[in-house]
Design a protein around this motif. Structure first.
Motif, short mmCIF file in Angstrom:
data_model
loop_
_atom_site.label_atom_id
_atom_site.label_comp_id
_atom_site.label_asym_id
_atom_site.label_seq_id
_atom_site.Cartn_x
_atom_site.Cartn_y
_atom_site.Cartn_z
N TYR A 265 -67.84 98.81 -52.40
CA TYR A 265 -67.99 97.36 -52.39
C TYR A 265 -68.67 97.01 -53.70
O TYR A 265 -69.87 97.15 -53.85
CB TYR A 265 -68.80 96.91 -51.18
CG TYR A 265 -69.24 95.46 -51.23
CD1 TYR A 265 -68.52 94.50 -51.93
CD2 TYR A 265 -70.39 95.04 -50.55
CE1 TYR A 265 -68.92 93.18 -51.98
CE2 TYR A 265 -70.80 93.72 -50.57
CZ TYR A 265 -70.07 92.79 -51.31
OH TYR A 265 -70.49 91.48 -51.36
N GLN A 273 -66.11 87.88 -59.61
CA GLN A 273 -65.45 88.13 -58.32
C GLN A 273 -64.21 87.24 -58.19
O GLN A 273 -63.17 87.69 -57.68
CB GLN A 273 -66.43 87.85 -57.17
CG GLN A 273 -65.84 88.15 -55.80
CD GLN A 273 -66.88 88.16 -54.70
OE1 GLN A 273 -67.99 88.65 -54.90
NE2 GLN A 273 -66.54 87.61 -53.55
N TRP A 274 -64.30 86.00 -58.68
CA TRP A 274 -63.14 85.11 -58.61
C TRP A 274 -62.03 85.61 -59.52
O TRP A 274 -60.86 85.65 -59.13
CB TRP A 274 -63.55 83.69 -59.01
CG TRP A 274 -62.47 82.69 -58.79
CD1 TRP A 274 -62.23 81.98 -57.65
CD2 TRP A 274 -61.45 82.29 -59.73
NE1 TRP A 274 -61.13 81.16 -57.81
CE2 TRP A 274 -60.64 81.32 -59.08
CE3 TRP A 274 -61.16 82.64 -61.04
CZ2 TRP A 274 -59.55 80.71 -59.71
CZ3 TRP A 274 -60.07 82.04 -61.67
CH2 TRP A 274 -59.28 81.09 -61.01
N ASN A 278 -61.55 89.11 -55.70
CA ASN A 278 -62.29 89.79 -54.63
C ASN A 278 -61.90 91.25 -54.43
O ASN A 278 -62.20 91.84 -53.39
CB ASN A 278 -62.11 89.05 -53.29
CG ASN A 278 -62.54 87.61 -53.34
OD1 ASN A 278 -63.57 87.27 -53.92
ND2 ASN A 278 -61.75 86.72 -52.78
N ILE A 281 -64.23 94.00 -53.08
CA ILE A 281 -64.48 94.24 -51.64
C ILE A 281 -63.42 95.25 -51.19
O ILE A 281 -62.59 95.00 -50.31
CB ILE A 281 -64.41 92.92 -50.85
CG1 ILE A 281 -65.30 91.86 -51.51
CG2 ILE A 281 -64.86 93.12 -49.40
CD1 ILE A 281 -65.21 90.48 -50.85
N PHE A 293 -56.47 88.40 -50.24
CA PHE A 293 -57.70 88.59 -51.01
C PHE A 293 -58.70 87.46 -50.80
O PHE A 293 -59.91 87.67 -50.85
CB PHE A 293 -57.37 88.75 -52.50
CG PHE A 293 -56.95 87.49 -53.21
CD1 PHE A 293 -57.90 86.58 -53.68
CD2 PHE A 293 -55.61 87.22 -53.44
CE1 PHE A 293 -57.51 85.42 -54.34
CE2 PHE A 293 -55.22 86.07 -54.10
CZ PHE A 293 -56.17 85.16 -54.55
N TYR A 294 -58.21 86.24 -50.55
CA TYR A 294 -59.13 85.12 -50.41
C TYR A 294 -59.83 85.09 -49.05
O TYR A 294 -60.72 84.27 -48.82
CB TYR A 294 -58.40 83.79 -50.67
CG TYR A 294 -57.09 83.60 -49.95
CD1 TYR A 294 -57.06 83.23 -48.60
CD2 TYR A 294 -55.88 83.76 -50.61
CE1 TYR A 294 -55.86 83.05 -47.94
CE2 TYR A 294 -54.67 83.58 -49.96
CZ TYR A 294 -54.65 83.22 -48.62
OH TYR A 294 -53.45 83.04 -47.97
N PRO A 297 -63.99 87.74 -48.53
CA PRO A 297 -65.40 87.30 -48.38
C PRO A 297 -65.70 86.80 -46.97
O PRO A 297 -66.83 86.96 -46.48
CB PRO A 297 -65.51 86.16 -49.41
CG PRO A 297 -64.46 86.45 -50.41
CD PRO A 297 -63.31 87.03 -49.62
#
Length: 344
Positions: A265, A273-274, A278, A281, A293-294, A297
């Motif tokens: 992670y 991260q944007w 992501n 993760i 992917f969105y 989080p």
């Protein structure tokens, strides 16, 4: 034994890896409007920055170069969207996902069908010592390295050197290796994927050269592509190459445990991260690759246990670049120096 910072992990209270699959299945469905929005806010700025860099050629080559460097971030994000298309997690329609992936593959220099197949192999064999070689960073065990001849040890050391992995490697991978369906050369569909992508890339570059000249190629296309490729290779590396990662022999290998234990992670600042969609993760992604992917989080917000597994900061990730050999006895990835001290 080790002075290498390692990702934090809490192993005593979390449920077995396989139990998470049922929980994560609730996050798998993509939202068409959200996916369209993510594509628009990535592809739109990418095209706009290309146009601005092109216009800037008449003002300053340095300005053009600077805009191109900035655009590498959006090219990296386009690759991440292509990545989700490959997993069928970006759009509800598999056909639409595949064609979007093929189109983006021209921009990322990646033949989509070839990459999708090799990446699937990576997901189905990550952490399996008996199935290394496709879609991974070549990693030897300490015992395997010790059995090599001096020449082969030198070759492995050169391969694992940061200058090769992150300096020469990205250019070789995206400009040369991706031009052929290596590892999948026996099937016509992968040749078609590679050759059609190559043809589209050549046509695109020919048009850029015709209308913008060599400057457009060398000051816009090359810098953004190389930087995005380098960032992508680095992200892929730190997602699996860290001290407490997971490797096991084939008879002991369990896919879900390997996915959770062998993926990091990567804790990044919000803007990074944007830009990387992501992908840091990664332990959640490997455990359930169909999650868009969105929504990753969202998984961490809902399940705090997952947010504590294999956490790796940027500072810690820099130390991972000097780890090279898997030690089956200590279950650690070691540097050459550590391996020598431990077994000399």
């Amino acid at each position: 034994m080790s002075d290498t910072p390692k990702p934090t992990d809490t192993v005593s209270t979390r449920p077995p890896a396989k139990e998470w699959v049922r929980v994560l299945a609730g996050y798998r469905d993509p939202n068409t409007l959200r996916s369209g929005f993510e594509l628009a806010v990535t592809l739109g700025p990418f095209v706009l920055l290309w146009v601005l860099a092109w216009k800037a050629l008449a003002i300053s080559y340095w300005l053009t170069f600077g805009i191109s460097i900035l655009n590498a971030a959006f090219l990296l994000r386009l690759f991440a969207i292509q990545h989700d298309c490959g997993h069928g997690s970006f759009l509800k329609s598999r056909t639409a996902s595949d064609w979007l992936g093929r189109i983006l593959g021209v921009l990322t220099l990646t033949p989509y069908d070839v990459w999708r197949s090799s990446h699937s192999m990576h997901h189905s064999s990550a952490g399996n010592l008996g199935r290394r070689g496709i879609g991974d960073v070549h990693t030897l065990t300490v015992a395997e390295y010790r059995d090599l001849s001096p020449r082969k040890r030198l070759m492995y050391r050169l391969y694992r050197h940061p200058v090769v992995l992150f300096g020469l490697g990205p250019g070789y991978l995206f400009f040369l290796q991706n031009r052929l369906p290596l590892g999948l050369m026996a099937r016509a569909k992968y040749w078609i994927s590679a050759m059609s992508t190559n043809a589209a890339i050549l046509i695109s570059l020919a048009l850029v050269w015709h209308f913008g000249g060599a400057s457009a190629v060398f000051l816009i296309f090359l810098p953004s592509t190389l930087l995005a490729a380098t960032a992508g290779v680095w992200l892929f590396y730190v997602q699996h190459q860290f001290e407490t990662t997971h490797w096991s022999v084939e008879e002991d290998w369990q896919m879900h445990e390997a996915a959770l234990e062998g993926s990091s992670y990567y804790v990044l600042p919000p803007v990074l991260q944007w830009m990387s969609a992501n992908i840091g993760i990664h332990h959640v992604h490997h455990l359930y690759a169909r999650i868009p992917f969105y929504r990753l989080p969202e998984v961490l917000r809902d399940h705090a246990d997952l947010a504590q597994i294999n956490r790796m900061t940027i500072r810690q990730s820099l130390h991972s670049a000097r780890l090279h050999l898997w030690d089956s006895k200590t279950k650690r990835l070691l540097s050459f120096t550590q391996a020598k001290a431990l077994y000399s």
